[in-house]
Scaffold this motif. Sequence first.
Motif, PDB file in Angstrom:
ATOM      1  N   ALA A  82     -25.245  19.946  28.884  1.00 33.92           N
ATOM      2  CA  ALA A  82     -23.816  20.231  28.784  1.00 33.92           C
ATOM      3  C   ALA A  82     -23.270  20.322  30.192  1.00 33.92           C
ATOM      4  O   ALA A  82     -23.718  21.164  30.974  1.00 33.92           O
ATOM      5  CB  ALA A  82     -23.573  21.544  28.038  1.00 33.92           C
TER       6      ALA A  82
ATOM      7  N   GLN B 244     -19.549  25.611  30.128  1.00 34.09           N
ATOM      8  CA  GLN B 244     -20.508  24.770  29.409  1.00 34.09           C
ATOM      9  C   GLN B 244     -21.655  25.697  28.989  1.00 34.09           C
ATOM     10  O   GLN B 244     -22.064  26.567  29.757  1.00 34.09           O
ATOM     11  CB  GLN B 244     -21.061  23.647  30.291  1.00 34.09           C
ATOM     12  CG  GLN B 244     -20.070  23.012  31.249  1.00 34.09           C
ATOM     13  CD  GLN B 244     -18.892  22.324  30.600  1.00 34.09           C
ATOM     14  OE1 GLN B 244     -18.998  21.823  29.477  1.00 34.09           O
ATOM     15  NE2 GLN B 244     -17.767  22.300  31.297  1.00 34.09           N
TER      16      GLN B 244
ATOM     17  N   VAL C  91     -21.187  17.299  25.910  1.00 38.78           N
ATOM     18  CA  VAL C  91     -22.561  17.668  25.575  1.00 38.78           C
ATOM     19  C   VAL C  91     -23.262  16.455  25.008  1.00 38.78           C
ATOM     20  O   VAL C  91     -22.755  15.821  24.077  1.00 38.78           O
ATOM     21  CB  VAL C  91     -22.608  18.802  24.528  1.00 38.78           C
ATOM     22  CG1 VAL C  91     -24.045  19.236  24.273  1.00 38.78           C
ATOM     23  CG2 VAL C  91     -21.763  19.990  24.968  1.00 38.78           C
TER      24      VAL C  91
END
Length: 564
Positions: free
Chosen positions: A59, A538, A561
């Motif tokens: 991510a 993230q 992601v």
Amino acid sequence: MMKTKMHGERESTGNQHRWLGGFSKILLAIGLLFFVLSPSVFAADTIKPEVTARNGMVASAQPLASAAGLEILMAGGNAVDAAVASAFALGVVEPNATGLGGEGMMVIYLADKKVTTSIDYRSMAPLADMSKVKFPPDGHVSVAVPGTVAGLCLALEKYGTMSLAQVMAPAIRYARNGFIVSDTLASTIKDRFDPISKNDALLAILAPEGLPLEAGQIIRNPDLATTLEKIAAGGPDVFYKGEIADAIAEDMAKNGGYITKADLAAYTAIEREPVRGTYRGYEIISAPPPVGGLSVIEMLNILENFDLASEQPLSPRNVHLMAEAMKRGFADNSAFIGDPAYTKVPVAGLLDKEYARQRVKEIDPAKMTPAVKAGTPPEHPSTTHLSVVDKNGNMVALTQTISSFWGACVAVPGTGIILNNEMQNWSSKGPNSYAPGKRMRTTIAPTIIAQDGRPFVTMGTPGAGRIISTMVILAVNLLDYHMGVQEAIESPRFYARDTEKNLSIEARVPKETQDWLKSIGYSIKEYPDFDLFFGGAQAIVVDLETGIMHGGADPRRDGAVFGF
């Protein structure tokens, strides 16, 4: 066990056949996502869906950087290999926030050894005495000695499995072939175009035809590709002691900067013990001083004394209590956090649960505290983020920055390297006051969370002063309210500081909550929903029962992601 809701980004394409041809490997990897990812449906309360995978996940703040990490994972690399690949790639595809001329901090969990460590690659002041210098917001004088190359290379050498050339290959491709400018990147160029336009080398990258690049155009940095190739072949010494160091020192000397080749040669990345705390039985493992992990844990220690889950996440009481905890954590951050080589940081005292209870006594549940001072802890003997998990359970939380968007607005001629402006981040006094060779304080706080000794969350965010408060909100959303990771990331943000009268909030905070907060003394400063002011988190959450990875990326940035 924390329950995870079942809640994956569109890549811009065009008719740039020559550009596309250079990305065959990445496009193949992205194409495979349709077969190897298990994306759930969109939740009603999220813009992006949560992504799930079993074998590995990345991510990051930019789709191509996530794809770079995925490429490495699919080739058999571990989480550190993938994190280093994504970090180098971010320096190419998110150059407004990070790059070879910047710095960072990462927290690493090694599943086979069951140990967690951190790599400090914060920038440092030049060795010359600059005590009489007024540090400007941009230009050569604002630049500190970069640490990114040293830190990423140290992590790869000690804990990776692949060669530097292998993990840097995606970044080199992106720099050489170019990529499509996003709306976010275009807006940051326009916002800082005045200082950018004063540096010919940077202007050649961001406005090759005289006007700032716009969304949908292709940005290339062939000089940076060549620089990356030299580092991939010769290692960090090329940057700190070889021809790249020569180029940086020469540009500094010509433009009144202070960094010399001796400064670059003196720089080292440092492996440090992370800071550790607990919150409602979960272990919080975060980045140590001189960055903000300690303050994240202190704020959570304060909040642990309140039953937040008994009310809705954005209830008036809960927002007030969290704002009050933020104020006290920020006050102590300013008073005590600095470079541990230059100041004694009371780590154990700030982590002490009894000290948190003392701070709790200062909080009036029905009144805003207008001014907050640092406590007395007991004595005891423009940024980006990425998270990675591999199939073996190794984890990395990594946050990098060049300080302001576009850093010093200086690029080193012939290298494509954009330099930081970290020298503006000193305090006038206290533990973060300037000294030659010292590392300045920052709020970055990459964090891993464990349950019963088993790490299951890696998370972080950019956002300048809002980093620490956002990390606290993420932890509370995941651990108190049991939100899914995407829901936790998209939840409305707010930010309170000891030195500011405003409570900064996103517009989605309910009106009744805002009205009550005003009635007890808060001055509300409202920002648009999903505003870049609040960073771009993230995170990856692993279900410890099934092993399924759940990834979330922030719509406040170009986050994505990827997993398989």
